[in-house]
Write an enzyme that holds these catalytic residues in place. Structure first.
Site, PDB file in Angstrom:
ATOM      1  N   HIS A 103      30.797  85.891  62.722  1.00  0.00           N
ATOM      2  CA  HIS A 103      30.971  84.446  62.756  1.00  0.00           C
ATOM      3  C   HIS A 103      31.084  83.992  64.212  1.00  0.00           C
ATOM      4  O   HIS A 103      31.720  84.671  65.031  1.00  0.00           O
ATOM      5  CB  HIS A 103      32.237  84.029  62.001  1.00  0.00           C
ATOM      6  CG  HIS A 103      32.319  84.580  60.614  1.00  0.00           C
ATOM      7  ND1 HIS A 103      31.406  84.283  59.633  1.00  0.00           N
ATOM      8  CD2 HIS A 103      33.212  85.432  60.048  1.00  0.00           C
ATOM      9  CE1 HIS A 103      31.732  84.915  58.517  1.00  0.00           C
ATOM     10  NE2 HIS A 103      32.825  85.625  58.749  1.00  0.00           N
ATOM     11  N   GLU A 120      39.319  84.602  61.021  1.00  0.00           N
ATOM     12  CA  GLU A 120      39.873  84.811  59.678  1.00  0.00           C
ATOM     13  C   GLU A 120      40.869  85.966  59.685  1.00  0.00           C
ATOM     14  O   GLU A 120      40.974  86.720  60.658  1.00  0.00           O
ATOM     15  CB  GLU A 120      38.754  85.088  58.674  1.00  0.00           C
ATOM     16  CG  GLU A 120      37.945  86.335  58.981  1.00  0.00           C
ATOM     17  CD  GLU A 120      36.671  86.413  58.154  1.00  0.00           C
ATOM     18  OE1 GLU A 120      36.498  87.423  57.431  1.00  0.00           O
ATOM     19  OE2 GLU A 120      35.840  85.499  58.236  1.00  0.00           O
ATOM     20  N   ARG A 197      24.249  87.013  59.189  1.00  0.00           N
ATOM     21  CA  ARG A 197      24.057  88.365  58.646  1.00  0.00           C
ATOM     22  C   ARG A 197      23.220  89.191  59.612  1.00  0.00           C
ATOM     23  O   ARG A 197      22.183  88.743  60.103  1.00  0.00           O
ATOM     24  CB  ARG A 197      23.334  88.310  57.293  1.00  0.00           C
ATOM     25  CG  ARG A 197      24.115  87.658  56.179  1.00  0.00           C
ATOM     26  CD  ARG A 197      23.444  87.880  54.830  1.00  0.00           C
ATOM     27  NE  ARG A 197      23.905  86.916  53.867  1.00  0.00           N
ATOM     28  CZ  ARG A 197      23.273  85.785  53.549  1.00  0.00           C
ATOM     29  NH1 ARG A 197      22.120  85.503  54.135  1.00  0.00           N
ATOM     30  NH2 ARG A 197      23.774  84.952  52.682  1.00  0.00           N
TER      31      ARG A 197
END
Length: 326
Positions: A103, A120, A197
């Protein structure tokens, strides 16, 4: 609606199921959802347009989280430099391995995606014996990374961490990672839905086509340096009936874990800011405001208003809670 005449109160939201190619059948019964298919994620608190939470209790039932924080920012938003509710909470179950992904940080995401970056944190709820997550890599530079992508050898450069229930892993933006099969976890993250990805284990969808990769964007944001899992976890206080443990503090959130076997008064994590309370195990009541109470059980995420300085958790047996604030 004049909420001041009704008093602010803790909010509970409808779970949002997300089907994923790597999902399975564990989350639907966990949340008592009438869902078929491969459910990989359930978002339990979100103001993101890709999945927006709707309140299910009290006078604000039926309203979305963005509408609520716009009407009552002093209660349910507090101070933030974001133009939305800044945290997103989800439960993830990986029946199969997730893609190897990364990310961006805020600067890159806002410039290229019109979204925020994504830092996160994962709290492991369940893990099969020997289960792992991928965390970090051994690419020394961009040239080596791009060569590995061309030659299909990305997986040779990945690092892994074995995980078990109650483990905690902090994943800053720009960290190459993947949740592997056999893991269920709670994810607390910035409100963002930007994922690049890098590798998808040569998997194809129901039409026989591979999922889109974002190898160039990933190359831009990848840190070409050794990364280890940060660990600042420590006990704040510990009694026979109450254990408070600090898990992480970063620029975007602070997370504590509470284990309770008797009623306990919990102060807001930061005065004037709302608490996000996530039930990882067990059940009980959240008592507040002179006699009001709200049931809480495994899977629930509550938004506790910023003017509720102290609330009491009354466990039925034992309960494990994560408390996030910003």
């Amino acid at each position: 609606m004049d909420l001041s005449s009704l008093h602010s109160y803790p909010l509970k939201f409808r779970p949002i199921a997300k089907e994923r190619v790597w999902g399975g059948d564990r989350l639907a019964p966990f949340f008592q959802l009438d869902e078929n298919g491969k459910i990989g994620e359930v978002w339990t608190l979100s103001g993101h347009p890709h999945g927006t939470s709707v309140c299910v209790n009290g006078p604000l039932a039926g309203q979305t989280l963005p509408d609520i924080v716009a009407q009552y920012p002093g209660f349910y938003l507090g101070r933030t430099d974001r133009d939305c509710f800044p945290l997103l909470v989800k439960f993830i179950h990986a029946e199969q391995d997730l893609s190897v992904q990364i990310h961006p940080d805020d600067a890159y995401a806002q410039k290229h995606e019109g979204d925020y970056g994504k830092t996160e944190a994962w709290y492991i709820v369940e893990a099969d014996p020997g289960a792992t997550v991928h965390y970090g890599h051994t690419f020394p530079n961009r040239t080596t990374y791009e060569k590995a992508v061309r030659e299909g050898t990305v997986k040779d450069y990945l690092r892994y961490v074995e995980v078990a229930a109650d483990d905690f892993i902090f994943v800053p933006s720009r960290t190459l990672h993947a949740i592997m099969g056999g893991v269920m976890l709670i994810e607390v993250q910035q409100t963002s839905d930007v994922t690049y990805r890098v590798y998808d284990w040569d998997r194809v969808d129901s039409n026989g086509k591979p999922r889109e990769l974002h190898t160039d964007q990933a190359a831009d944001v990848l840190r070409y340096e050794a990364q280890t899992v940060p660990d600042e976890r420590h006990i704040v206080f510990d009694t026979a009936e109450v254990v408070q443990e600090h898990l992480i503090q970063c620029a975007y959130f602070t997370i504590d874990k509470w284990e309770l076997s008797a009623p306990h008064a919990v102060p807001l994590g930061k005065k004037g800011q709302p608490d996000v309370l996530i039930c990882a195990q067990g059940k009980g009541l959240l008592a507040y405001d002179g006699g009001h109470a709200l049931p809480i059980s495994q899977g629930d995420t509550l938004l506790v208003p910023a003017n509720l300085d102290v609330y009491e958790v009354e466990p039925h047996g034992e309960i494990t809670l994560l408390r996030a604030y910003y």
